[in-house]
Design a protein around this motif. Structure first.
Motif, short mmCIF file in Angstrom:
data_model
loop_
_atom_site.label_atom_id
_atom_site.label_comp_id
_atom_site.label_asym_id
_atom_site.label_seq_id
_atom_site.Cartn_x
_atom_site.Cartn_y
_atom_site.Cartn_z
N ASP A 1 0.83 -1.21 0.00
CA ASP A 1 0.00 0.00 0.00
C ASP A 1 0.86 1.26 0.00
OD1 ASP A 1 -2.42 -1.37 0.01
OD2 ASP A 1 -2.69 -1.19 2.20
N GLN A 2 1.99 1.22 0.71
CA GLN A 2 2.88 2.38 0.74
C GLN A 2 3.45 2.67 -0.65
OE1 GLN A 2 3.44 4.44 3.48
NE2 GLN A 2 1.68 3.23 4.13
N ALA A 3 3.72 1.61 -1.40
CA ALA A 3 4.24 1.80 -2.76
C ALA A 3 3.18 2.37 -3.69
CB ALA A 3 4.76 0.47 -3.31
N ALA A 4 1.92 2.22 -3.33
CA ALA A 4 0.83 2.74 -4.16
C ALA A 4 0.44 4.17 -3.77
CB ALA A 4 -0.39 1.82 -4.04
N ASP A 5 0.94 4.64 -2.65
CA ASP A 5 0.58 5.96 -2.15
C ASP A 5 1.18 7.05 -3.04
OD1 ASP A 5 0.33 8.38 -0.76
OD2 ASP A 5 0.71 7.45 1.19
N GLU B 1 11.30 5.72 -2.94
CA GLU B 1 10.74 5.08 -1.74
C GLU B 1 9.71 4.02 -2.13
OE1 GLU B 1 11.73 5.56 1.51
OE2 GLU B 1 13.31 6.70 0.53
N LYS B 2 8.97 4.29 -3.18
CA LYS B 2 8.01 3.29 -3.66
C LYS B 2 8.73 2.02 -4.10
CE LYS B 2 4.53 6.56 -5.27
NZ LYS B 2 3.69 6.99 -6.40
N LEU B 3 9.84 2.20 -4.80
CA LEU B 3 10.63 1.03 -5.21
C LEU B 3 11.15 0.28 -3.99
CD1 LEU B 3 12.68 2.32 -8.29
CD2 LEU B 3 10.72 0.75 -8.28
#
Length: 149
Positions: A21-25, A32-34
């Protein structure tokens, strides 16, 4: 009382879902998503190395999870379902991030054979330097700068 507890193996997978979910934010920076996707991938590997043995033991021994009351078969089914959903989301997000990177010229993905000779040498030297630092320097607990190699 068992309905107050959740199976720890399934909880692990659901935690991994929150990492994804954090990677989709949209408020999270690109790199940071990676990192979050890499963490989720590492968590999945660790789940199969550490936790799946417990799930398979429940199934093999026809036992129920003591905390949640779920049968081993139910835990295995849910683990498969949750992990499948997580993996699909991870890959979807990864491909979207790669498209975003390409569209914004953040970096270019290339095959090794497409590199120039100079780029091939640079990548080989970097890999050798990294391998050296990881194997030799780890043993000596000494941090060697790249200038010393």
């Amino acid at each position: 009382m068992k309905d107050k507890y959740y199976n720890r193996d399934l909880s692990w997978i659901l935690f991994d879902n929150r990492v994804i979910d954090q990677a989709a934010d949209p408020n999270v920076p690109f790199l940071e998503k990676l990192k979050f996707l890499a963490i989720a991938s590492n968590n999945l590997d660790e789940f199969f190395r550490v936790r799946m043995h417990n799930v398979h033991s429940l199934v093999k021994n026809h036992e129920d999870d003591k905390r949640s009351g779920l049968s081993g078969e139910k835990v295995l089914d849910l683990a498969y379902k949750f992990n499948s959903e997580n993996i699909v989301r991870q890959y979807d997000l990864f491909y979207k991030l790669m498209e975003e990177a390409r569209d914004n010229d953040l970096f270019e993905l290339m095959r090794y054979k497409e590199l120039s000779d100079s780029e091939k040498n640079t990548s080989k030297n970097s890999l050798i330097r990294k391998s050296f630092q990881e194997s030799i320097c780890k043993d000596s607990q000494k941090d060697i700068s790249s200038d010393e190699i």
